[in-house]
Design an enzyme around this catalytic site. Structure first.
Site, PDB file in Angstrom:
ATOM      1  N   LYS A 147     -15.970 -24.310 -83.421  1.00 50.62           N
ATOM      2  CA  LYS A 147     -15.446 -25.621 -83.007  1.00 50.62           C
ATOM      3  C   LYS A 147     -15.592 -26.668 -84.105  1.00 50.62           C
ATOM      4  CE  LYS A 147     -18.263 -26.006 -79.432  1.00 50.62           C
ATOM      5  NZ  LYS A 147     -19.060 -24.763 -79.453  1.00 50.62           N
ATOM      6  N   ARG A 188     -19.328 -30.018 -71.304  1.00 50.67           N
ATOM      7  CA  ARG A 188     -20.033 -28.737 -71.234  1.00 50.67           C
ATOM      8  C   ARG A 188     -20.303 -28.299 -69.807  1.00 50.67           C
ATOM      9  NH1 ARG A 188     -22.071 -28.784 -76.831  1.00 50.67           N
ATOM     10  NH2 ARG A 188     -23.065 -26.759 -76.967  1.00 50.67           N
ATOM     11  N   ARG A 202     -25.924 -18.772 -89.571  1.00 51.08           N
ATOM     12  CA  ARG A 202     -25.976 -20.225 -89.732  1.00 51.08           C
ATOM     13  C   ARG A 202     -27.424 -20.719 -89.731  1.00 51.08           C
ATOM     14  NH1 ARG A 202     -22.848 -23.891 -85.476  1.00 51.08           N
ATOM     15  NH2 ARG A 202     -24.694 -23.606 -84.230  1.00 51.08           N
ATOM     16  N   ARG A 260     -31.111 -25.212 -88.423  1.00 42.77           N
ATOM     17  CA  ARG A 260     -31.027 -25.790 -87.079  1.00 42.77           C
ATOM     18  C   ARG A 260     -32.032 -25.109 -86.160  1.00 42.77           C
ATOM     19  NH1 ARG A 260     -25.093 -26.754 -84.565  1.00 42.77           N
ATOM     20  NH2 ARG A 260     -26.225 -26.184 -82.686  1.00 42.77           N
ATOM     21  N   ARG A 310     -28.522 -20.399 -74.976  1.00 43.57           N
ATOM     22  CA  ARG A 310     -27.297 -21.202 -75.101  1.00 43.57           C
ATOM     23  C   ARG A 310     -26.078 -20.432 -74.610  1.00 43.57           C
ATOM     24  NH1 ARG A 310     -27.780 -22.172 -81.151  1.00 43.57           N
ATOM     25  NH2 ARG A 310     -25.805 -23.291 -81.080  1.00 43.57           N
TER      26      ARG A 310
END
Ligand code: UDP
Ligand code: MG
Length: 196
Positions: A14, A89, A128, A134, A145
């Site tokens: 996204k 969401r 990532r 992160r 998640r």
């Protein structure tokens, strides 16, 4: 206005595709996740609250994100349109966004739904995590998640399908390939809405 929701699981691309979309269509990018990470970094009151949820892979409470979003829309009223990245969401947020936009005399034009299978999502997010640092890109939080996505976020697909706004796009392939699929869909929509 052209108001686009970029929709998909964590790791579906996204954020990456939003950057390309804003360059081509001049939309204002609203990534609630990025705004929240900024608040965490600045150690604001909001950031301190948000961190508790984000580090566990849970959604930050609706009151917080909806208020945040309202403020961003209000301060960017003159924009040609928005791209909503990572919001809504859940169904409650989807309904709130509709109400908010209606009050401004506009609406969601379309949602771009990026589909990517779970093993690929996990692979991308772990990769990532190595680069971004992160706090939520570790296997345990990734799994949480993905569960939150399946149970709370995915039902929004039906919500937008009922409104005739859902566009499903394969999110696998190169970044450029995926972007050309998105651009083709958005060009078609722009043309259709300019004739109506
Ligand atoms: N988040 C949230 N509401 C939002 C945006 C983000 O609760 O509107 C939180 C949630 O904990 C999520 C995390 O921020 O897991 C990261 O969201 P982001 O959209 O940045 O990441 P992505 O899902 O695209 O990997
Ligand atoms: Mg993102």
């Amino acid at each position: 206005m052209l108001n686009v929701v970029i929709f998909g699981a964590p790791g579906s691309g996204k954020g990456t595709q939003s950057e390309l979309i804003i360059n081509k269509y001049g939309l204002y990018h609203i990534s609630t996740g990025e705004v929240l990470r900024g608040e965490i970094k600045s150690k604001t009151e909001l950031g301190i609250i948000a961190e508790e949820y984000i580090s566990k892979g849970q959604l930050v409470p609706d009151e917080i994100t909806i208020k945040m979003l309202t403020n961003i829309i209000d301060t960017n009223k003159s924009s040609k349109g928005f791209i909503f990245d990572g919001f809504p969401r859940n169904l409650n947020q989807g309904e709130a966004l509709d109400i908010l936009l209606r009050a401004k005399g506009t609406a969601i034009t379309a949602i771009i739904n990026l589909s990517v299978d779970e093993p690929e999502l996990i692979k991308r997010l772990l990769k990532r995590g190595e680069e971004s640092g992160r706090s939520d890109d570790n296997l345990e939080t990734i799994n949480k998640r993905l569960e939150v996505y399946r149970t709370q976020t995915e039902p929004l697909k039906e919500f937008y399908k009922k409104q005739g706004k859902n566009i499903s796009i394969s999110g696998t392939g190169s970044v450029d390939e995926i972007f050309s699929r998105i651009a083709e869909a958005l060009d078609r929509i722009k043309e259709a809405t300019s004739n109506s």
